[in-house]
Every structure is written in C-alpha cells, then in structure tokens.
Design a protein around this motif. Sequence first.
Motif, PDB file in Angstrom:
ATOM      1  N   HIS A 147       0.828  -1.197   0.000  1.00  0.00           N
ATOM      2  CA  HIS A 147       0.000   0.000   0.000  1.00  0.00           C
ATOM      3  C   HIS A 147       0.865   1.252   0.000  1.00  0.00           C
ATOM      4  O   HIS A 147       1.764   1.390   0.833  1.00  0.00           O
TER       5      HIS A 147
ATOM      6  N   ARG B 125       0.652   5.153   0.511  1.00  0.00           N
ATOM      7  CA  ARG B 125      -0.244   6.165   1.070  1.00  0.00           C
ATOM      8  C   ARG B 125      -0.405   7.344   0.106  1.00  0.00           C
ATOM      9  O   ARG B 125       0.567   7.792  -0.516  1.00  0.00           O
TER      10      ARG B 125
ATOM     11  N   GLN C 272      -2.957  11.184  -0.538  1.00  0.00           N
ATOM     12  CA  GLN C 272      -3.907  12.103   0.061  1.00  0.00           C
ATOM     13  C   GLN C 272      -5.320  11.690  -0.332  1.00  0.00           C
ATOM     14  O   GLN C 272      -5.517  10.973  -1.321  1.00  0.00           O
TER      15      GLN C 272
ATOM     16  N   ASN D  38      -8.006   1.813   3.104  1.00  0.00           N
ATOM     17  CA  ASN D  38      -7.658   0.401   3.262  1.00  0.00           C
ATOM     18  C   ASN D  38      -8.029  -0.101   4.655  1.00  0.00           C
ATOM     19  O   ASN D  38      -8.589   0.627   5.476  1.00  0.00           O
TER      20      ASN D  38
ATOM     21  N   PHE E 129      -6.334   4.158   6.267  1.00  0.00           N
ATOM     22  CA  PHE E 129      -5.755   5.327   5.628  1.00  0.00           C
ATOM     23  C   PHE E 129      -5.896   5.190   4.119  1.00  0.00           C
ATOM     24  O   PHE E 129      -6.117   4.100   3.593  1.00  0.00           O
ATOM     25  N   HIS E 130      -5.801   6.306   3.423  1.00  0.00           N
ATOM     26  CA  HIS E 130      -5.981   6.317   1.974  1.00  0.00           C
ATOM     27  C   HIS E 130      -4.727   5.778   1.279  1.00  0.00           C
ATOM     28  O   HIS E 130      -3.613   6.181   1.612  1.00  0.00           O
ATOM     29  N   SER E 131      -4.941   4.890   0.315  1.00  0.00           N
ATOM     30  CA  SER E 131      -3.785   4.299  -0.370  1.00  0.00           C
ATOM     31  C   SER E 131      -4.190   3.747  -1.724  1.00  0.00           C
ATOM     32  O   SER E 131      -5.376   3.594  -2.028  1.00  0.00           O
TER      33      SER E 131
ATOM     34  N   GLY F 281      -6.982   1.292  -2.324  1.00  0.00           N
ATOM     35  CA  GLY F 281      -6.509   0.550  -1.157  1.00  0.00           C
ATOM     36  C   GLY F 281      -7.481  -0.449  -0.586  1.00  0.00           C
ATOM     37  O   GLY F 281      -7.075  -1.355   0.147  1.00  0.00           O
TER      38      GLY F 281
ATOM     39  N   CYS G 266       6.219   7.478   2.907  1.00  0.00           N
ATOM     40  CA  CYS G 266       5.514   8.485   3.700  1.00  0.00           C
ATOM     41  C   CYS G 266       4.302   9.082   2.994  1.00  0.00           C
ATOM     42  O   CYS G 266       3.541   9.824   3.611  1.00  0.00           O
ATOM     43  N   GLY G 267       4.124   8.781   1.730  1.00  0.00           N
ATOM     44  CA  GLY G 267       2.903   9.203   1.062  1.00  0.00           C
ATOM     45  C   GLY G 267       3.124  10.131  -0.112  1.00  0.00           C
ATOM     46  O   GLY G 267       4.113  10.862  -0.192  1.00  0.00           O
TER      47      GLY G 267
ATOM     48  N   ASP H  14       1.404  -3.854   4.406  1.00  0.00           N
ATOM     49  CA  ASP H  14      -0.026  -3.928   4.648  1.00  0.00           C
ATOM     50  C   ASP H  14      -0.641  -4.986   3.763  1.00  0.00           C
ATOM     51  O   ASP H  14      -1.325  -4.687   2.799  1.00  0.00           O
TER      52      ASP H  14
END
Length: 217
Positions: free
Chosen positions: A15, A17, A19, A30, A34-36, A58, A140-141, A183
């Motif tokens: 996954h 990450r 926004q 997910n 969190f959004h992924s 996700g 970290c996204g 994940d």
Amino acid sequence: MRRFPSVIGCIDGTHIRIQAPAQEEHEFINRKNFHSINVQVICDADMCFINGIAKWPGSVHDARSFRQSPLFADFEGNKPPLDGIILGDSGYMLRTWLMTPIMNPTTRKQTNFNFAHSSTRTTVERSIGVAKQRFHCLRCGLRLQPPKACKVSIVCFMLHNHARRQKLPPPDDATNPSSISEDGDDGDDCTTQQTISERTRTAAGKTVRDRIINECF
C-alpha cells in the motif's frame, strides 16, 4: 530461489499512502484506515521487480487485483508466458503455477515446505522495503491524485531496478523486512463462492504442491 524447483518470482501487494482523492474517496481507505493505492509487484531473486501493476484503490484485496491482472489471465490460459512457479502468501489462490503455504502443516515435510516457502518469499518483502527506503515518497505518502500516484509508484520501482543493476548500495536498514510496515491482505475475497472451474484449478494446484513437498522436502 532456495530449494524450490523452477521458481521465477515472488508476488505481494503493498500500500502506497496518498492524500484523500477528490472522487470515490471511500474506495481508497484500506483496512488500516488510511488512503492508499494497492500496488502489486513480483520480484526475482536479485530483488528486481519483473512485474508491477498500480491501478487499484486501497480497499481492494491483493488476490482480487491479481485475479484481474493480464498476467493472471496469461497464466490461466493454455499457453502460460513462462515455465515456472510464483510464490505467494496465503491470501492468494493456489494454482499449479502459484504456490501458497500449507495453512495447518501436520507433517515434517509440510513444515519444511512452509519454512522454505517463507524464507524464499521474504525476497519480495525485502525488495519492497528497499524501494520504500530508497524513495521516501513511497514510504511516507504521495500528495497526488490516484492516477498520478500510480504512475509515480511504478516509476519508483523501475528506478529501483536501475539502482540494483548499477549495484548502488541500499539505504540503511532497508534489507530488513521488519523495518518497513507492510499492509498485506487477509485473504481472497473472490473465493467465497467457488465455481467448478475454480475448484478444479485449486485441486490441480494442490496436487502439484503435494508432489513438490514429497519430492523436495
């Protein structure tokens, strides 16, 4: 790879990450809330990615994303693209070309099989870990909408391959799978109502797995 005959790669989902997207936001949440995007990768023994698909939100399980991939269709067809075995965790479906571990081993040979399977399959976890340590955005996204996030993710994995071929040193602690939180999914959400064809393919996979256990372990 290890003691497995004809292993061509190991598969896993990871996954990345992102926004919160502007559209269909709930689809990208997910199981860890969190959004992924869920990126599917297959790596070889040299920790290079030989296949990657980034297009699923996700909330989609690893096994479902694989089942919908062109590679899965190719291997399920009459003329598989490669002659060999892929290793996946218990969330994936068992096939003659896709080996999963024994859920509840009862013999020494089955235990040995599971140990060798796990030891070999950690290659994909380490590969993902190195890539995520090398490219901070994967860990970290990405502050991007899903389509661009998917493209950036694949490019990062391609650059990881280039770094491996150039023998660039990995980042600190990147070769330790536990240093990166992965994940994975809990199982295949598509097998609750198996068709006759699905049961037949699973049974054929079990036959091949039993043969490998008896002959190699």
